[in-house]
Design an enzyme around this catalytic site. Structure first.
Site, PDB file in Angstrom:
ATOM      1  N   TYR A  16     -45.071   7.826  71.609  1.00  0.00           N
ATOM      2  CA  TYR A  16     -45.616   6.941  72.626  1.00  0.00           C
ATOM      3  C   TYR A  16     -45.590   5.516  72.085  1.00  0.00           C
ATOM      4  O   TYR A  16     -45.982   5.275  70.947  1.00  0.00           O
ATOM      5  CB  TYR A  16     -47.071   7.328  72.968  1.00  0.00           C
ATOM      6  CG  TYR A  16     -47.717   6.320  73.893  1.00  0.00           C
ATOM      7  CD1 TYR A  16     -47.682   6.501  75.268  1.00  0.00           C
ATOM      8  CD2 TYR A  16     -48.327   5.162  73.390  1.00  0.00           C
ATOM      9  CE1 TYR A  16     -48.238   5.550  76.125  1.00  0.00           C
ATOM     10  CE2 TYR A  16     -48.872   4.216  74.238  1.00  0.00           C
ATOM     11  CZ  TYR A  16     -48.823   4.415  75.604  1.00  0.00           C
ATOM     12  OH  TYR A  16     -49.362   3.472  76.443  1.00  0.00           O
ATOM     13  N   GLU A  59     -44.644   0.214  78.856  1.00  0.00           N
ATOM     14  CA  GLU A  59     -44.886   1.479  78.164  1.00  0.00           C
ATOM     15  C   GLU A  59     -43.617   2.330  78.118  1.00  0.00           C
ATOM     16  O   GLU A  59     -42.898   2.418  79.097  1.00  0.00           O
ATOM     17  CB  GLU A  59     -45.979   2.207  78.949  1.00  0.00           C
ATOM     18  CG  GLU A  59     -46.440   3.514  78.367  1.00  0.00           C
ATOM     19  CD  GLU A  59     -47.496   4.157  79.269  1.00  0.00           C
ATOM     20  OE1 GLU A  59     -48.684   3.902  79.032  1.00  0.00           O
ATOM     21  OE2 GLU A  59     -47.134   4.900  80.187  1.00  0.00           O
TER      22      GLU A  59
END
Ligand code: GDP
Ligand code: MN
Length: 356
Positions: free
Chosen positions: A101, A189
């Site tokens: 992530y 993101e």
């Protein structure tokens, strides 16, 4: 404003972040054609503006173009969390070894952007954040200095990324930071950023939120807005220049001034209620705007009552009252309305009332 995955990834690619080859399709045949052109296994990905598409069955692998077409037709018939799927992204599929992530958002408490990373990326990152917060590495970025190379390396080390990937990772982190600042994003993101079986870093998913207040200086991004995907009430509100945000409660609010609107929502909560929306009709709203606001509030089936909290300064009480009457002409509300109206022209003066 939310961007779709394919839009976010195209922006990322412009900042040097590697993404899979792929294209968007709106019908199954197109998806099949794209898969043929890519000439490999593909992943067919629903493009809707919500997270968790994978778990909802909106992300599926296809071995060949025929299968890609079949899967696309199934996904295009789906609804994910109430949103109909109108587009799919057909990407070259990769074999994934590790899912990372990597994201940037604003940390209001720290008054700085924060870059976050985790080696436990993928579809369960929310669970990781809740249950194993120590698995997420955070670094604050000085907005004037930008992301420093040592910070990118600290993050790479913090998530135990093998050293051979540090250079590429630092480049991706820098690209993400640049995309974040130059696009006036409030979120950028990559989840997951993967290491493939060919030992390459690749941004498989992408998500960006753009600050609505910056769109005036981001005309090319503003054009990316997908009107189909927006709550119709919010699109309608924007047309009339109203600041409207839909919430989950059942008391509709119509207020002038953002501060008073926030306070009104707090008061509703303090007394155990729950607001159905935030709505600031702004200073000097005329009858037409008030009527539009009332129609938007009443269109929400959850609304069981409406609270007006109008403090007339520039806004004139008589204009607001006229707006309410106008709206009542074409919508017939079955819910009670409580109106507090004070300040400028809250009452008709004697001469005027005699006149009528
Ligand atoms: P999300 O569920 O909305 O976050 O959608 P993602 O694009 O992140 O996809 C969900 C998951 O699907 C990813 O975490 C991967 O595990 C998997 N996935 C996506 N693309 C590929 C791919 O090309 N190959 C493989 N094997 N899995 C993929
Ligand atoms: Mn994802």
């Amino acid at each position: 404003m939310k961007l779709h995955e394919y839009q976010s990834k195209q922006i990322f690619a412009r900042y040097g972040i590697p993404i899979p080859r792929g294209k968007v399709a709106t019908i199954a045949d197109e998806a099949k054609q794209i898969a043929k052109e890519l000439g490999s296994r593909v992943v067919v990905k629903s493009q809707v503006l919500v997270g968790g598409r994978g778990k909802a069955g909106g992300i599926r692998l296809a071995k060949n173009p025929e299968e890609a077409g079949e899967i696309a037709s199934q996904i295009l018939a789906m609804e994910i969390k109430g949103l109909p799927v109108r587009k799919v992204l057909v990407d070259e599929a990769v074999n994934i070894e590790i899912e990372i992530y990597l994201g940037i958002t604003n940390d209001r408490g720290a008054r700085r952007p924060v870059m976050m990373a985790s080696s436990a990326g993928g579809v369960d990152i929310e669970q990781v954040a809740r249950e194993m917060p120590e698995k997420i590495v955070k670094i604050h970025i000085d907005p004037l200095l930008g992301l420093r190379d040592y910070q990118a390396r600290d993050i790479a080390a913090g998530i135990d990324l093998p050293r051979e990937h540090w250079r590429d990772f630092a480049q991706i982190a820098r690209g993400l930071w640049q995309a974040y600042t130059e696009c006036d994003a409030t979120l950028a993101e990559i989840n997951p950023l993967v290491i493939t079986d060919e030992n390459r870093l690749l941004a498989v998913d992408g998500k960006m939120l753009i600050d609505d207040n910056a769109l005036f200086r981001q005309p090319t991004l503003a054009e990316l807005r997908d009107i189909d995907e927006e709550a119709t009430s919010e699109a309608e509100a924007r047309r009339y220049g109203l600041s409207f945000i839909k919430l989950d409660g059942n008391i509709g609010c119509m207020v002038n001034g953002a501060g008073l609107a926030m306070t009104t929502m707090d008061i509703i909560k303090l007394f155990g209620g729950s607001p159905a929306n935030f709505l600031d009709i702004g200073g000097g709203a005329n009858a037409e705007k008030v009527a539009a606001a009332l129609r938007i509030i009443l269109a929400d089936p959850n609304v069981k009552a409406i609270l007006f909290n109008i403090f007339g300064g520039i806004t004139r009480g008589d204009e607001v009252a006229r707006g309410i009457l106008t709206a009542l002409n074409d919508v017939n509300p079955s819910v009670p309305m409580v109106i507090r109206l004070v300040g400028t022209k809250a009452y008709l003066d004697k001469a005027e009332s005699v006149h009528r």
